[in-house]
Design an enzyme around this catalytic site. Structure first.
Site, short mmCIF file in Angstrom:
data_model
loop_
_atom_site.label_atom_id
_atom_site.label_comp_id
_atom_site.label_asym_id
_atom_site.label_seq_id
_atom_site.Cartn_x
_atom_site.Cartn_y
_atom_site.Cartn_z
N ASP A 1 7.90 -0.38 -7.23
CA ASP A 1 6.64 -0.30 -6.26
C ASP A 1 6.95 -0.65 -5.08
OD1 ASP A 1 4.11 -0.63 -5.44
OD2 ASP A 1 4.26 -2.94 -6.02
N SER B 1 -9.33 -4.45 -12.65
CA SER B 1 -8.10 -4.36 -13.10
C SER B 1 -8.54 -5.42 -14.57
CB SER B 1 -7.18 -5.50 -12.03
OG SER B 1 -6.71 -4.69 -10.96
#
Length: 638
Positions: free
Chosen positions: A351, A327
């Site tokens: 999400d 990430s």
């Protein structure tokens, strides 16, 4: 009847004697004329030739190796110096049966077969005729005395005083400053044999290797008169050598020690860069090793221990270690999405804990299996929401992802003077077609958006990519060198002392506010209440812009959860963290990688915070007015 007595013919005898005298005289005259002719030929016609031969037997030209330049950190602390050492040298042409001489040396000094084999290898190495070859360094007083007592048994053997490279900081800078070692056969073939006459060591790694031409200097010469045994009687002429240039690096000893202490003995790497100059302030690769072992020739036992260690101390993790960035590349992906016009800071994605490609049942999981609901850019960065970046990666496509992320230096060598740097890998359609003979699949684009899949980067590349966010796209290649006798790396290149290297073009965003928006999203990681690094940044006196990351070491099957207890320690995830600070006026950019550390925010982020505190704060915990300012050298001495 008695015989008549013959009378002696004196006239005949006289004629015979005269004939013999004339013949003898003619022979003597011919011999004398031959001798005179030969003397005339040798002393008149061949005068210059034989004078030269005689002078060569009496006068020798000996090289004077230059003194190697010193290496300092930014505050004047010596990182590499030269120390006097008594060496045992053998001149093969004077030694006669030199193998027998080596046997005597081994006997006199009570050495073993390993040392005997090493001596022979060094003597056999190619070099100029009559050039002494050091076979043993750092002789003790007892060893010098033993050689002196047995000198009559050791023709061609001398004890010579030499300057030998020494690294007073030991293992601290083994992977950045590097070390010198004996010149090997391959190096001898490519070197200037004249300028390296009398020089037996050359830079092998790090700054020592990259700046070899700057540090080495120019050889000098002495014309000396010798006796029949080769002993020097007097010096006839001397041309002094030109010493190598001293160089000063951007490295800071105090920050290097602070970074190593923060890593706490874990396997990993830390790179800290000064955004304004591109100077590498600290470069840690742990575990490390003592470079002094390599200078005069490391023993087989010591080298085997380093080579065979499971922790690989010789491996430069900061430059050659290639890991999925995880990430930590989300800030660069976010900027790509903003610049391509695919998202705004307020664009939201739902999400549910996973992402699915249209018409595909495969679920690409968010690390938070329960999902984060509606997320915008700031929340997606703060929470490190995978679903948001899966969706953004598909919108961008692999071609645009490759274009934008390559612009940040991912998948290429970014440094100006770090010799061992590995290029890494920023995958593309063309790369996969050439290397895997396969087409590119959409699912591979999905995981590329969160720094997984084929992508491989080094800690240095992550530090540089983070620096480019801090400098709003201004490209300056990371460099160790601050100056060499007052000359910058660019000036050295202009003078032909270094090979020129172009700087990539600056990254220009369509709207300058995109840089601020990405920076603000990174600030939310450490200062936002829902940020993954909130515990690390909440009490900081300066604002930090950062991003955590986790890189898988072994794959996990669809639907399974990561369970550390089921994995061997070396199969657990790597922990990564990148950051720069202060966010408003960046003075330092840091990349941290902890092998098998598992948690970027829990393990790597606190390490990065300690490194930034060491650079930005004074002893009272207040911000320094000038973090990069020069400090007295004694403050940083061990």
């Amino acid at each position: 009847m008695p015989q008549p007595i013959p009378l002696k013919d004196h006239e005949h005898d006289a004629r015979l004697v005269r004939a013999r005298v004339l013949v003898g005289a003619a022979i003597l005259l011919a011999l004398a004329l031959g001798l005179v002719a030969r003397m005339f030929y040798l002393q008149v016609i061949q005068y210059e030739h034989h004078t030269t031969l005689a002078e060569n037997n009496r006068i020798h030209v000996q090289p004077l190796p230059p003194t190697r330049g010193l290496i300092y950190d930014r505050n004047g602390v010596i990182l590499a110096d030269n120390r006097p050492s008594f060496s045992l040298t053998v001149t093969r042409e004077r030694a006669g049966d030199w193998q027998q001489v080596l046997d005597v040396i081994v006997e006199v000094l009570a050495l073993g077969e390993e040392e005997r084999a090493l001596f022979e290898r060094r003597v056999r190495q190619g070099r100029r005729p009559f050039e002494p070859v050091p076979v043993m360094f750092e002789l003790s007083e007892e060893q010098i005395a033993r050689i002196a007592v047995n000198q009559f048994r050791l023709p061609g053997v001398d004890v010579a005083a030499q300057l030998v490279r020494h690294y007073p900081q030991g293992a601290h800078f083994a992977h950045s400053v590097g070390y010198v070692g004996r010149i090997n056969e391959q190096e001898l073939k490519r070197l200037d044999t004249i300028n390296y006459s009398g020089t037996h060591h050359i830079g092998k790694t790090g700054a020592e290797r990259f700046y070899e031409d700057v540090l080495h200097g120019q050889v000098g010469y002495e014309e000396v008169e010798t006796n029949a045994r080769g002993r020097v009687l007097r010096v006839l002429k001397r041309t002094a050598p030109i010493p190598g240039r001293d160089i000063t690096l951007h490295l800071d000893l105090a920050l290097q020690k602070a970074a190593e202490a923060a890593l706490g003995g874990r396997r990993g790497a830390i790179v800290a860069i000064e955004p304004a100059t591109g100077g590498v302030l600290a470069m840690v690769s742990q575990p490390s090793f003592d470079p002094n072992l390599f200078v005069t020739g490391i023993s087989f036992k010591d080298y085997a221990e380093l080579r065979d260690s499971i922790d690989r101390p010789l491996y430069n993790r900061a430059l050659r270690g290639l890991y999925p960035p995880g990430s930590t590349v989300k800030p660069q992906v976010a900027l790509a999405g903003l610049d391509a016009g695919l998202i705004t800071p307020l664009s939201r994605v739902w999400d549910p804990g996973f992402y699915q490609l249209p018409g595909n049942t495969h679920k690409y999981r968010n690390w938070n299996r329960s999902g984060d609901g509606w997320v915008d850019l700031n929340l997606a960065m703060a929470r490190s929401n995978d679903t948001y970046f899966y969706d953004l990666a598909i919108k961008l496509g692999i071609d645009r992802l490759h274009h934008y992320l390559s612009g940040f230096g991912l998948g290429q060598r970014v440094a100006l003077d770090l010799f061992e740097e590995a290029a890494g890998l920023m995958p593309s359609r063309e790369w996969k077609r050439l290397n895997r003979r396969q087409a590119w699949f959409p699912g591979e684009t999905v995981i590329t958006g969160i720094g997984q899949g084929y992508m491989l980067t080094s800690p240095l590349q992550l530090a540089q990519a983070t620096t480019l966010i801090a400098t709003r796209g201004r490209w300056t290649r990371p460099r160790l060198l601050r100056d060499a006798a007052g000359l910058s790396p660019e000036q050295l290149m202009a003078q032909g002392l270094l090979e020129p290297r172009e700087t990539p073009p600056d990254l220009v965003a369509k709207d300058e506010r995109y840089w601020d928006q990405v920076t603000q999203s990174m600030v939310e990681v450490l200062h936002g209440p829902r940020g993954t690094g909130f515990k690390v940044g909440k009490d900081s006196v300066y604002r930090i812009a950062g991003k955590s990351g986790t890189a898988q070491v072994v794959a996990i099957r669809q639907g399974e959860r990561y369970d550390r207890d089921k994995l061997r320690e070396r199969h657990r995830d790597h922990a990564l963290f990148v950051a720069f600070a202060p966010a408003e006026n960046p003075q330092i950019a840091v990349a941290v990688m902890v092998e098998n550390g598992e948690s970027g925010s829990g393990v790597a982020a606190p390490i990065a915070r300690q490194v930034m505190d060491a650079w930005l704060l004074d002893e009272q915990g207040r911000l320094k007015a000038d973090p990069g300012g020069m400090r007295p050298a004694q403050e940083n001495m061990p």
